[in-house]
Write an enzyme that holds these catalytic residues in place. Structure first.
Site, PDB file in Angstrom:
ATOM      1  N   LYS A  68       0.859  -1.192   0.000  1.00  0.00           N
ATOM      2  CA  LYS A  68       0.000   0.000   0.000  1.00  0.00           C
ATOM      3  C   LYS A  68       0.887   1.232   0.000  1.00  0.00           C
ATOM      4  CE  LYS A  68      -4.450   1.033   0.165  1.00  0.00           C
ATOM      5  NZ  LYS A  68      -5.595   0.229  -0.290  1.00  0.00           N
TER       6      LYS A  68
HETATM    7  P1  NAD Z   1     -12.793   8.367  -2.477  1.00  0.00           P
HETATM    8  O1  NAD Z   1     -11.755   9.383  -2.161  1.00  0.00           O
HETATM    9  O2  NAD Z   1     -13.250   8.200  -3.885  1.00  0.00           O
HETATM   10  O3  NAD Z   1     -14.106   8.621  -1.605  1.00  0.00           O
HETATM   11  C1  NAD Z   1     -14.116   8.749  -0.227  1.00  0.00           C
HETATM   12  C2  NAD Z   1     -15.397   9.501   0.126  1.00  0.00           C
HETATM   13  O4  NAD Z   1     -15.549   9.511   1.552  1.00  0.00           O
HETATM   14  C3  NAD Z   1     -15.370  10.948  -0.333  1.00  0.00           C
HETATM   15  O5  NAD Z   1     -16.611  11.280  -0.930  1.00  0.00           O
HETATM   16  C4  NAD Z   1     -15.138  11.721   0.957  1.00  0.00           C
HETATM   17  O6  NAD Z   1     -15.705  13.028   0.926  1.00  0.00           O
HETATM   18  C5  NAD Z   1     -15.812  10.832   1.986  1.00  0.00           C
HETATM   19  N1  NAD Z   1     -15.264  10.989   3.330  1.00  0.00           N
HETATM   20  C6  NAD Z   1     -13.972  11.128   3.695  1.00  0.00           C
HETATM   21  N2  NAD Z   1     -13.868  11.250   5.023  1.00  0.00           N
HETATM   22  C7  NAD Z   1     -15.131  11.172   5.502  1.00  0.00           C
HETATM   23  C8  NAD Z   1     -15.686  11.235   6.796  1.00  0.00           C
HETATM   24  N3  NAD Z   1     -14.908  11.395   7.861  1.00  0.00           N
HETATM   25  N4  NAD Z   1     -17.023  11.127   6.930  1.00  0.00           N
HETATM   26  C9  NAD Z   1     -17.815  10.954   5.849  1.00  0.00           C
HETATM   27  N5  NAD Z   1     -17.349  10.897   4.596  1.00  0.00           N
HETATM   28  C10 NAD Z   1     -16.023  11.005   4.426  1.00  0.00           C
HETATM   29  O7  NAD Z   1     -12.229   6.993  -1.881  1.00  0.00           O
HETATM   30  P2  NAD Z   1     -12.642   5.512  -2.288  1.00  0.00           P
HETATM   31  O8  NAD Z   1     -11.711   5.053  -3.340  1.00  0.00           O
HETATM   32  O9  NAD Z   1     -14.105   5.453  -2.504  1.00  0.00           O
HETATM   33  O10 NAD Z   1     -12.226   4.724  -0.959  1.00  0.00           O
HETATM   34  C11 NAD Z   1     -13.067   4.674   0.185  1.00  0.00           C
HETATM   35  C12 NAD Z   1     -12.649   3.512   1.064  1.00  0.00           C
HETATM   36  O11 NAD Z   1     -12.708   2.289   0.311  1.00  0.00           O
HETATM   37  C13 NAD Z   1     -11.218   3.572   1.612  1.00  0.00           C
HETATM   38  O12 NAD Z   1     -11.186   2.960   2.877  1.00  0.00           O
HETATM   39  C14 NAD Z   1     -10.433   2.729   0.621  1.00  0.00           C
HETATM   40  O13 NAD Z   1      -9.227   2.204   1.177  1.00  0.00           O
HETATM   41  C15 NAD Z   1     -11.449   1.642   0.348  1.00  0.00           C
HETATM   42  N6  NAD Z   1     -11.236   0.906  -0.904  1.00  0.00           N
HETATM   43  C16 NAD Z   1     -11.179   1.549  -2.103  1.00  0.00           C
HETATM   44  C17 NAD Z   1     -11.008   0.810  -3.270  1.00  0.00           C
HETATM   45  C18 NAD Z   1     -11.038   1.445  -4.637  1.00  0.00           C
HETATM   46  O14 NAD Z   1     -11.038   0.686  -5.641  1.00  0.00           O
HETATM   47  N7  NAD Z   1     -11.069   2.760  -4.779  1.00  0.00           N
HETATM   48  C19 NAD Z   1     -10.855  -0.581  -3.208  1.00  0.00           C
HETATM   49  C20 NAD Z   1     -10.916  -1.218  -1.962  1.00  0.00           C
HETATM   50  C21 NAD Z   1     -11.105  -0.442  -0.830  1.00  0.00           C
END
Ligand code: NAD
Length: 479
Positions: A107
């Protein structure tokens, strides 16, 4: 009395690992080897922005190299630190082993608020960060392959891929150095939506097992279930979209950084597209159409619903609120949204948790397909699609001849013929591979959950499967 002390994210993952490891017959030495993070590289680099030199701190952690390349996203957020990156790298090792994608775990993260920079500045910063990692083979198609995570998207992956190519002009596999790229740069159909779609498939599979549904105190199918989602980013948005549009569920609440929006009438649910458009325009959910705004977003995690989907950041369900969570079913779309302590509380309260290792694996599953596509340098379905259509056409013609000769009053419907004749394109193949992996993995987890009296929940089942597979891999290497 002060608040109870919560372990760090890394400690929380380790605690869960240790709980699972107790249920496995492995030597203490091998358990320790699997648990530890092999290496973490910290880099501080300067970039000249508008005449000023700004210094940034980034990380790339390599948790387990039992298989290579190692795989894991790159996160852009101010909260990024070594502990978090190592915890996320460990989750990647276990996740890849669980869903049988042949990668180790890694990561990366950059401590930055990406919303504070113009696009050209972000490109400069990303290219410089990538340069630092590439020159140490911490980005490399056969050793370490990043992907998007929080705060990054296909845009950043395109810059990274281009940077790699500039530094390795003769590497025929250069495209495979990173996944989650735009389609025109070697990306694959369905990668952007993959994690959210995987959550949809995970829930569809869960609701195929009435015994599991009953454990959560629910009944029936996914259609009509009331869902609250935290974080309407890549993962949360796509999950909410597919669950409502294709699954018939109702999104009754969306929690974002500025607060939460709750559906006025629970019967309808929120219009996810409209809320997402409002979020893009204003940066928040306040004033989004079709709902009532509440400032205290965190309290909305405790609201009544059937399914709670934390899809933003880690640690949001913790010792301070675990005993007030009302949802009977929680799907960990984010990585680590439930701390180790909260996990115990929720289990003792009879909640069913679909764990992150499984629930959000869709991203890395489709990243694996993209990596294979890049190495083979051919789009999935390109060779067989028309041949498949020709064979189907042969069968349809023969059936129509038989029907006509038999003088039957009814024949094949136009809709059937149209759908049957169509060969699968890349998106359909990707979705099929993702669905198959999610279904198969859920079944392996539930077999262990129900089949062994000492496995208390799906999370323990997921960890046991993952640790045993990694152990097998290390043993074959002579460890
Ligand atoms: P992203 O940046 O696209 O979206 C995150 C969203 O959460 C944003 O809209 C942000 O405004 C909101 N957010 C942030 N802090 C917040 C809070 N304290 N309260 C409420 N909302 C909040 O990120 P993502 O890619 O969607 O990732 C989200 C989660 O999923 C992370 O934990 C990431 O590790 C996990 N994840 C992502 C992927 C992927 O393919 N992108 C894959 C597996 C896991």
């Amino acid at each position: 009395m002060g608040l109870p002390v919560e372990p760090s994210f890394r400690q929380s993952v380790d605690l869960i690992f240790s709980r699972a490891a107790q249920l496995i017959d492995l030597s203490p030495g091998l358990k320790e080897k699997i648990r530890v993070c092999n290496a973490t590289y910290t880099v501080r680099f300067g970039v000249r922005l508008d005449g000023e030199i700004c210094t940034f701190t980034g990380y790339r952690a390599i948790h387990s190299e039992h298989m290579e390349p190692v795989k894991g996203g790159i996160r852009y957020a101010l909260a990024v630190n070594q502990d978090e990156v190592e915890a996320l790298a460990a989750l990647m090792s276990y996740k890849c082993a669980l869903v049988e994608v042949p990668f180790g775990g890694s990561k990366g993260g950059l401590r930055i608020d990406p919303r504070k920079y113009a696009e050209h500045q972000l490109e400069q910063i990303t290219r410089r960060f990538a340069y630092e990692l590439i020159k140490r083979d911490l980005i490399n198609p056969s050793q370490n392959v990043p992907a998007p995570d929080m705060g990054t998207s296909e845009r950043e992956m395109a810059w990274i891929a281009d940077q790699y190519r500039r530094m390795h002009t003769t590497d025929i596999h250069a495209e495979a150095c990173v996944t989650g790229k735009p389609l025109h740069m070697g990306g694959i159909h369905g990668r952007t939506e993959a994690t959210g779609r995987g959550i949809f498939y995970a829930l569809q599979e869960f609701f195929r097992h009435p015994e599991d549904v009953a454990r959560a105190g629910l009944d029936g199918g996914l259609a009509g279930k009331r869902i609250i989602v935290q974080g309407l980013g890549n993962v949360g948005y796509h999950a909410a979209k597919f669950l409502s549009e294709e699954g018939g569920a109702r999104i009754i609440g969306i929690i974002e950084r500025d607060g939460a929006i709750l559906a006025e009438g629970e019967r309808e649910g929120l219009d996810v597209e409209a809320v997402a458009a409002h979020l893009r325009e204003t940066g928040g959910v306040k004033g989004a159409p079709g709902g009532r705004f509440v400032r205290d977003g965190l309290a909305t995690l405790e609201a009544e619903c059937d399914i709670l989907i934390p899809a933003a950041i880690e640690g949001v369900i913790n010792l301070t609120n675990a005993d007030r969570i009302r949802a009977p079913l929680i799907v960990e779309a984010a990585n680590g949204p439930i701390t180790a302590g909260a996990d115990e509380i929720l289990r003792s309260r009879g909640k069913v948790i679909i764990p992150d290792l499984f629930a959000n694996a869709g991203g890395v599953i489709v990243s694996y397909f993209e990596w294979v596509k890049n190495l083979s340098r051919i789009r999935f379905g390109r060779l067989q699609r028309r041949q498949e259509e020709a064979r189907h056409a042969l069968l349809v013609a023969e059936l129509q001849r038989i029907i006509s000769e038999a003088g039957l009053a009814t024949g094949l419907s136009d809709d059937f013929v149209r759908r049957y004749l169509k060969g699968a394109d890349e998106l359909e193949l990707v979705r099929s591979g993702l669905d198959d992996t999610m279904r198969g993995t859920y079944q392996a987890m539930r077999d262990l959950w129900h089949g062994r009296g000492d496995v208390p929940d799906l999370r323990m089942a997921a960890y046991i499967i993952a640790i045993e597979r990694i152990a097998l891999s290390y043993r074959s290497k002579g460890l």
